[in-house]
Design an enzyme around this catalytic site. Sequence first.
Site, PDB file in Angstrom:
ATOM      1  CD  GLU A  97       9.036  -1.175  -0.791  1.00 19.28           C
ATOM      2  OE1 GLU A  97       8.916  -0.037  -0.327  1.00 19.28           O
ATOM      3  OE2 GLU A  97      10.075  -1.599  -1.308  1.00 19.28           O
ATOM      4  CD  GLN A 126       1.525   0.455  -7.166  1.00 17.06           C
ATOM      5  OE1 GLN A 126       2.413   0.302  -6.333  1.00 17.06           O
ATOM      6  NE2 GLN A 126       0.516   1.290  -6.978  1.00 17.06           N
ATOM      7  CB  CYS A 130       6.587   5.586  -4.567  1.00 19.70           C
ATOM      8  SG  CYS A 130       7.890   5.069  -3.441  1.00 19.70           S
ATOM      9  CG  ASN A 165      -5.332   5.517  -0.231  1.00 19.03           C
ATOM     10  OD1 ASN A 165      -4.202   5.950  -0.472  1.00 19.03           O
ATOM     11  ND2 ASN A 165      -5.545   4.596   0.669  1.00 19.03           N
ATOM     12  NE  ARG A 207      -1.035   4.720   6.841  1.00 16.46           N
ATOM     13  CZ  ARG A 207      -0.985   5.988   7.160  1.00 16.46           C
ATOM     14  NH1 ARG A 207      -0.023   6.406   7.970  1.00 16.46           N
ATOM     15  NH2 ARG A 207      -1.862   6.859   6.679  1.00 16.46           N
TER      16      ARG A 207
HETATM   17  C1  FMN Z   1       4.629   0.899   4.410  1.00 13.29           C
HETATM   18  C2  FMN Z   1       3.890   1.453   3.222  1.00 13.29           C
HETATM   19  C3  FMN Z   1       4.182   0.972   1.963  1.00 13.29           C
HETATM   20  C4  FMN Z   1       3.506   1.468   0.838  1.00 13.29           C
HETATM   21  N1  FMN Z   1       3.760   0.938  -0.392  1.00 13.29           N
HETATM   22  C5  FMN Z   1       3.039   1.364  -1.468  1.00 13.29           C
HETATM   23  C6  FMN Z   1       3.213   0.753  -2.749  1.00 13.29           C
HETATM   24  O1  FMN Z   1       3.979  -0.209  -2.933  1.00 13.29           O
HETATM   25  N2  FMN Z   1       2.492   1.264  -3.778  1.00 13.29           N
HETATM   26  C7  FMN Z   1       1.608   2.298  -3.613  1.00 13.29           C
HETATM   27  O2  FMN Z   1       0.979   2.731  -4.581  1.00 13.29           O
HETATM   28  N3  FMN Z   1       1.417   2.867  -2.410  1.00 13.29           N
HETATM   29  C8  FMN Z   1       2.083   2.414  -1.345  1.00 13.29           C
HETATM   30  N4  FMN Z   1       1.846   2.964  -0.121  1.00 13.29           N
HETATM   31  C9  FMN Z   1       0.790   3.975   0.045  1.00 13.29           C
HETATM   32  C10 FMN Z   1      -0.544   3.313   0.445  1.00 13.29           C
HETATM   33  O3  FMN Z   1      -1.054   2.514  -0.590  1.00 13.29           O
HETATM   34  C11 FMN Z   1      -1.611   4.371   0.794  1.00 13.29           C
HETATM   35  O4  FMN Z   1      -1.770   5.210  -0.313  1.00 13.29           O
HETATM   36  C12 FMN Z   1      -1.215   5.221   1.997  1.00 13.29           C
HETATM   37  O5  FMN Z   1      -0.715   4.423   3.053  1.00 13.29           O
HETATM   38  C13 FMN Z   1      -2.412   6.020   2.519  1.00 13.29           C
HETATM   39  O6  FMN Z   1      -3.478   5.159   2.822  1.00 13.29           O
HETATM   40  P1  FMN Z   1      -3.782   4.633   4.317  1.00 13.29           P
HETATM   41  O7  FMN Z   1      -3.896   5.865   5.189  1.00 13.29           O
HETATM   42  O8  FMN Z   1      -5.076   3.869   4.175  1.00 13.29           O
HETATM   43  O9  FMN Z   1      -2.637   3.797   4.745  1.00 13.29           O
HETATM   44  C14 FMN Z   1       2.524   2.495   1.005  1.00 13.29           C
HETATM   45  C15 FMN Z   1       2.253   2.969   2.285  1.00 13.29           C
HETATM   46  C16 FMN Z   1       2.913   2.474   3.387  1.00 13.29           C
HETATM   47  C17 FMN Z   1       2.577   3.010   4.765  1.00 13.29           C
END
Ligand code: FMN
Length: 315
Positions: free
Chosen positions: A13, A72, A102, A203, A228
């Site tokens: 998001e 989603q 979330c 993930n 990220r």
């Molecule tokens: C700023 C931000 C917004 C996110 N928004 C969502 C979202 O809308 N839906 C969701 O399922 N996960 C959301 N996540 C979680 C990410 O999809 C992911 O699971 C999490 O960042 C861990 O993965 P990463 O280490 O590769 O970032 C969000 C994460 C961040 C940092």
Amino acid sequence: MNPKITVALAPMEGVVDPIIREVFSLIGGYDLMFTEFIRVTQNLNPDKVFYKFCPELKNGGKTFYGTPVTVQLLGSDHSAMVDNAAKALELGSHGIDINFGCPAKTVNRHDGGAALLKDPQRVGRLLEELLRQLPCSSGVSAKIRLGFEDTKLLPDLAQILKSLPLKHLTVHARTKLQGYKPPAHWIEIKNYFSGFSYPVFANGDIWSFEDWKKCFQVTECAHFALGRGAFANPALGQQIKLNNPRALSWNEFTESLLPLFYQKSHEYRDHHYALCRLKQWLKFLGRNYTEADVAFSKIKTLKSFAPPADFWNTL
Ligand SMILES: Cc1cc2nc3c(=O)[nH]c(=O)nc-3n(C[C@H](O)[C@H](O)[C@H](O)COP(=O)(O)O)c2cc1C
């Protein structure tokens, strides 16, 4: 080449908006993408909400460069979730992904996102209802964390999810309480999500090609969702799929990716939005590119901005 490896761009998001999806789809290496979560309360959202989050619906549910996008949804009201899912599918979404991860307090207070992990049976019942009510070919997927406060209920949750005919499952390897604090506990993906009949996407904290290799070894997964880490290193998807750690050069950013990103963000909203997004992306890119840090410091105090054509060469 890693032909059997699937890479998804994880939903984020405020980060993975339609413009980032388009740019990342151009860069390549991402087999599927998600929208930011759409909140579902008790009503059917109007079509314009779906088009706002997912303008790709007007392009057969794919980005301009052809990557499928899944809407989603976040919510817990069965009938509203079914109605909204049916609408997204009717408009052209490639499946429906349900957010059970979330951690936001307001979302959890309203019984959405990770709050449902407190009761794995509820997760199962919502998914069953969607699977029962939606056309069987549509594809329902889910995104979870390892639990709410701890992993006590993880065996139950995994058992329930294993028994359902999902399209796929993404596991962010942390509990809600762990937030985004490193490390992600990849071993739990191996412990609880091996042997599923459908793809399980690992993930969490895959920031580099080296991280991915470790995650691959620990989880033995063939599917990975990058959040990220991809934003900070957009070539990460390609690196994984091609089994080659070649990074994008800074020139590739200044010559095409950043101007395209800015121009599209401007068309999508306005200069203010485009500038905020540019700052956000540069900040992330700074993890891997010192040039991005320098570029960020040049623009960080600007409030409004209309970059002249030669601006990008100066970064
Ligand atoms: C700023 C931000 C917004 C996110 N928004 C969502 C979202 O809308 N839906 C969701 O399922 N996960 C959301 N996540 C979680 C990410 O999809 C992911 O699971 C999490 O960042 C861990 O993965 P990463 O280490 O590769 O970032 C969000 C994460 C961040 C940092």
